[in-house]
Scaffold this motif. Structure first.
Motif, short mmCIF file in Angstrom:
data_model
loop_
_atom_site.label_atom_id
_atom_site.label_comp_id
_atom_site.label_asym_id
_atom_site.label_seq_id
_atom_site.Cartn_x
_atom_site.Cartn_y
_atom_site.Cartn_z
N THR A 1 0.84 -1.19 0.00
CA THR A 1 0.00 0.00 0.00
C THR A 1 0.88 1.23 0.00
O THR A 1 2.09 1.17 0.25
CB THR A 1 -0.92 0.01 1.23
N ASN A 2 0.29 2.36 -0.28
CA ASN A 2 0.99 3.63 -0.20
C ASN A 2 0.85 4.16 1.22
O ASN A 2 -0.23 4.62 1.61
CB ASN A 2 0.40 4.62 -1.21
N ALA A 3 1.92 4.05 1.99
CA ALA A 3 1.85 4.43 3.41
C ALA A 3 1.45 5.88 3.60
O ALA A 3 0.88 6.24 4.64
CB ALA A 3 3.19 4.15 4.08
N ARG A 4 1.71 6.73 2.61
CA ARG A 4 1.37 8.15 2.75
C ARG A 4 -0.14 8.36 2.84
O ARG A 4 -0.58 9.38 3.35
CB ARG A 4 1.96 8.94 1.58
N GLU A 5 -0.91 7.40 2.34
CA GLU A 5 -2.36 7.52 2.42
C GLU A 5 -2.88 7.19 3.82
O GLU A 5 -4.06 7.42 4.10
CB GLU A 5 -3.01 6.58 1.40
N PHE A 6 -2.01 6.67 4.68
CA PHE A 6 -2.45 6.24 6.01
C PHE A 6 -1.70 6.98 7.12
O PHE A 6 -1.51 6.45 8.21
CB PHE A 6 -2.23 4.72 6.16
N GLU A 7 -1.25 8.19 6.84
CA GLU A 7 -0.46 8.94 7.81
C GLU A 7 -1.22 9.13 9.13
O GLU A 7 -0.68 8.90 10.21
CB GLU A 7 -0.08 10.31 7.23
N GLN A 8 -2.47 9.55 9.05
CA GLN A 8 -3.21 9.83 10.28
C GLN A 8 -3.48 8.58 11.10
O GLN A 8 -3.17 8.56 12.30
CB GLN A 8 -4.54 10.55 9.97
N PRO A 9 -4.05 7.49 10.53
CA PRO A 9 -4.27 6.30 11.36
C PRO A 9 -2.98 5.70 11.89
O PRO A 9 -2.96 5.15 12.99
CB PRO A 9 -5.01 5.34 10.42
N ARG A 10 -1.90 5.82 11.15
CA ARG A 10 -0.63 5.29 11.65
C ARG A 10 -0.10 6.13 12.81
O ARG A 10 0.40 5.59 13.80
CB ARG A 10 0.40 5.22 10.51
N SER A 11 -0.22 7.43 12.70
CA SER A 11 0.20 8.29 13.81
C SER A 11 -0.62 8.03 15.06
O SER A 11 -0.09 7.97 16.18
CB SER A 11 0.09 9.77 13.41
N GLU A 12 -1.92 7.85 14.88
CA GLU A 12 -2.79 7.58 16.02
C GLU A 12 -2.47 6.23 16.65
O GLU A 12 -2.48 6.09 17.89
CB GLU A 12 -4.26 7.61 15.58
N LEU A 13 -2.15 5.23 15.84
CA LEU A 13 -1.82 3.91 16.37
C LEU A 13 -0.50 3.95 17.13
O LEU A 13 -0.36 3.32 18.18
CB LEU A 13 -1.74 2.90 15.23
#
Length: 499
Positions: A460-472
């Motif tokens: 996947t393109n990790a840049r599309e998941f910046e917010q959920p990854r930061s929250e996790l």
């Protein structure tokens, strides 16, 4: 990023009309300038070079001539100037001797020859240095809003105006620069080829933009190298280089693949605060000075295997969004890898940590492979989160490792059988390292849901998941408690959130 080319529908930068100038006149000027460039006199060669520069400007700014025709003619001139810079100059081989003081004990004839050679080398350095200055003036970018360019930060390519020559191709491959090189704040819209170059003095490429492949492979830097805060919009090749003094590549943005492998860093290597979007190849390198990679972000696979770090190595506070390969490396002194996040599998197998190893406060969402690793000094995994499979099989410890307030996933296939040659055991309590605890069932449920929302475990393109990854990351670090008592109290709240 496509090469920067002025729009055919708009005037070219600095465009002027030259209705009375024929192509034949410009051809004659070109021929005359080439003749001057071949003169035995340095001052005449410089005059020829400056005449070529002026002629290229005329071709690019002439509104009466088809734009593509003018571009081709200017490109021919650029190729000529680059060829001159790359041409061998015999006295450059005696750079160190001629840049020093006159040796003692020379005969009068030898002394006169030494002074004559020293003067000749300096004169040619002035000619070539001036050519680089003229090129630099024409590839230099400026802020589109007319303001002052920001310092200590990478430029935004969409907010700059490229130089008049920025859309042309430059090939300096194999050049020996026996004079300082300053291409600070340059825009190489068609890329740049500096492969196989030798830099006898300082090399400055800070805050540059490369619109196509940037090639710096197999180069030797005898002086300090400054390449910080640059943007590589395509591939970046910097492999097999020898960095003879301190090298600064801080704050760079690599939008394509980057190859920085098989390098020798004699001085300090400053590569902190960089962002790598493609495949990053940093393997097989030797760092004789301090190596600084802290606060780096890797979106693609990162390969840093088979490296030797002779002094301090700093990798703390970094993020690996894909697999990270750091195995079979030797850390001779302190290695700081604390506060780092690994979203994919992290491979440290076969490493030797001869100095202190700081791995505290790290988060491993994927597998953490420490198989066969030798920890020869203090080893700190305090408050680490190993949420995938942890593999310490065959590892050896000179001191009992610290896992205080760490968290493991007991449901994963963890391996803790250390080497029979280990001086110290890896004490376990409840099947995990002593001092740590296991995720509760409720925490595992929430973790699985949030990992899926963060796009982990799949291409996947990790840049599309910046917010959920930061929250996790925040949840894992600050809400998944490291002590059993706190964990029991937090489980109820986590379970309620999951429900």
């Amino acid at each position: 990023m496509h090469p920067v080319t002025p729009s055919p529908s708009s005037p070219r930068p600095g465009a002027t009309a030259h209705p009375s100038v024929s192509h034949q006149q410009r051809h004659d000027r070109y021929t005359a300038a080439l003749a001057l460039l071949g003169s035995p006199e340095a001052i005449i060669r410089l005059g020829g070079a400056l005449a070529l520069v002026e002629l290229a400007d005329d071709w690019l700014t002439d509104e009466t001539d088809p734009q593509e025709h003018g571009r081709r003619k200017a490109q021919t001139i650029i190729t000529t100037l680059c060829a001159y810079i790359c041409s061998p100059f015999q006295l450059a081989h005696d750079y160190e001797r001629l840049m020093g003081d006159q040796p003692q004990g020379l005969t009068p004839q030898q002394a006169r020859r030494f002074r004559a050679e020293k003067t000749e080398l300096a004169a040619e350095a002035q000619v070539r240095g001036r050519i680089l200055t003229e090129i630099h003036d024409r590839v230099r970018w400026e802020p589109s809003d007319g303001g002052q360019p920001a310092t200590n930060t990478a430029p935004d390519p969409e907010k700059v105006t490229a130089g008049l020559w920025s859309h042309l191709r430059f090939d300096f491959s194999g050049a020996v620069f026996f004079y300082p090189v300053d291409f600070t704040q340059s825009y190489w819209g068609a890329g740049a080829n500096f492969r196989g170059c030798t830099y006898r003095d300082q090399a400055r490429f800070t805050r540059s933009i490369y619109g196509a492949d940037a090639l710096f492979d197999r180069s030797v830097y005898h002086g300090e190298a400054f390449l910080s805060d640059s943007v590589y919009r395509a591939g970046a090749g910097l492999s097999e280089c020898v960095w003879g003094a301190d090298a600064r590549l801080v704050g760079c943005v690599y939008e394509g693949n980057v190859n920085l492998s098989a390098c020798t860093w004699e001085g300090a290597a400053y590569l902190s605060d960089c962002t790598y979007y493609g495949y990053t190849y940093l393997a097989d390198s030797v760092y004789r000075g301090d190596a600084d990679f802290w606060q780096s972000t890797f979106y693609g696979t990162a390969n840093l295997e088979h490296c030797t770090y002779s002094r301090g190595a700093r990798f703390e506070d970094s993020i690996y969004h894909s697999a990270a390969y750091l195995g079979d490396s030797v850390f001779r002194r302190t290695a700081n890898l604390a506060f780092t996040v690994y979203w994919g599998a992290a491979h440290f197998g076969g490493c030797v940590f001869a100095g202190q190893a700081w791995l505290d406060n790290c988060v491993w969402f994927g597998g953490a492979d420490f198989s066969g690793v030798k920890f020869k000094k203090k080893t700190d995994f305090e408050e680490a989160r190993l949420l995938g499979a942890a593999d310490f099989s065959g590892a050896s410890f000179a001191r009992v490792p610290a896992f205080t307030d760490g968290v493991f996933n007991a449901a994963a296939e963890n391996l803790f059988e250390v080497s029979a040659k280990s001086k110290q055991p890896l004490p376990l309590a409840g099947g995990i390292p002593q001092g740590a605890r296991a995720l509760s069932a409720a925490e595992r449920q929430v973790l699985a849901e949030r990992l899926q929302a963060a796009g982990a475990g799949r291409e996947t393109n990790a840049r599309e998941f910046e917010q959920p990854r930061s929250e996790l990351i925040r949840w894992v670090r600050y809400e998944v408690a490291g002590t059993p008592d706190e964990a029991e109290a937090d489980s109820a709240g986590v379970f309620t959130e999951a429900a």
